[in-house]
Design a protein around this motif. Sequence first.
Motif, PDB file in Angstrom:
ATOM      1  N   ARG A   2       0.739  -1.241  -0.043  1.00 28.36           N
ATOM      2  CA  ARG A   2      -0.152   0.084  -0.052  1.00 28.36           C
ATOM      3  C   ARG A   2       1.089   1.345  -0.098  1.00 28.36           C
ATOM      4  O   ARG A   2       0.351   2.267  -0.611  1.00 28.36           O
ATOM      5  CB  ARG A   2      -0.896  -0.010   1.258  1.00 28.36           C
ATOM      6  N   HIS A   3       1.950   1.191   0.787  1.00 25.67           N
ATOM      7  CA  HIS A   3       2.818   2.549   0.750  1.00 25.67           C
ATOM      8  C   HIS A   3       4.269   2.024   0.398  1.00 25.67           C
ATOM      9  O   HIS A   3       4.618   0.814   0.669  1.00 25.67           O
ATOM     10  CB  HIS A   3       2.862   3.098   2.264  1.00 25.67           C
ATOM     11  N   THR A   4       5.036   2.742  -0.328  1.00 23.38           N
ATOM     12  CA  THR A   4       6.115   2.566  -0.583  1.00 23.38           C
ATOM     13  C   THR A   4       7.169   3.122   0.619  1.00 23.38           C
ATOM     14  O   THR A   4       6.713   3.929   1.262  1.00 23.38           O
ATOM     15  CB  THR A   4       6.755   3.500  -1.972  1.00 23.38           C
ATOM     16  N   ALA A   5       8.454   2.635   0.493  1.00 14.69           N
ATOM     17  CA  ALA A   5       9.386   3.147   1.328  1.00 14.69           C
ATOM     18  C   ALA A   5       9.521   4.493   1.436  1.00 14.69           C
ATOM     19  O   ALA A   5       9.559   5.375   2.647  1.00 14.69           O
ATOM     20  CB  ALA A   5      10.869   2.602   1.180  1.00 14.69           C
ATOM     21  N   LEU A   6       9.484   5.192   0.163  1.00 14.97           N
ATOM     22  CA  LEU A   6       9.720   6.675   0.118  1.00 14.97           C
ATOM     23  C   LEU A   6       8.362   7.234   0.637  1.00 14.97           C
ATOM     24  O   LEU A   6       8.580   8.407   0.988  1.00 14.97           O
ATOM     25  CB  LEU A   6       9.887   6.893  -1.371  1.00 14.97           C
TER      26      LEU A   6
END
Length: 176
Positions: A2-6
């Motif tokens: 759902r969310h990227t590291a960045l």
Amino acid sequence: GRHTALGSLSEAICRIDGAQPHHHLSPLTRAYLNRSMYALPFRKRLVISNMPLSEPLLTWAFRDDRTALAQMRSTVTATQISGSEAANMLAAKAQARINARLIPGETPENMLRYLGELVEDLPVKLEMVEQTQAVPVTDAEAPMYKTLCNAIGEAYSLLPCIGMLCPGKTDSRHYA
């Protein structure tokens, strides 16, 4: 996912940028405000002259004066960020360097705890890479301080000698 590291890191940085630490008035900052009050616009004079009752309004009154705000609270901002090596590849890991300039009375450990509370629900990890204590305050009764104030008084007789914190990480940290 759902969310990227960045993406997660960016959200953490936005929270930190948007939630600067609350102000704290050291004796030096109180003296700085009281001695410089007469040269300030009405709104600022009004708040300063009615302290401690008006102290909660300080950051509002000085919202357009970054130098004065840096006298009243530690400052925190992201200075470096890195992620993927390639423009078309998601970063598996991202990192940022957060720089905090501490006012006297603040500790690196307290700042790390404060930042941790801001991002505790995000999948980010905070660690202290470099620890620098707040700059010590020079004693206004010290001989060199008095010599400096006397020299300023001789050159600019109408201006008071007003001590203040140097918010940047300069050689001033060695002057005390």
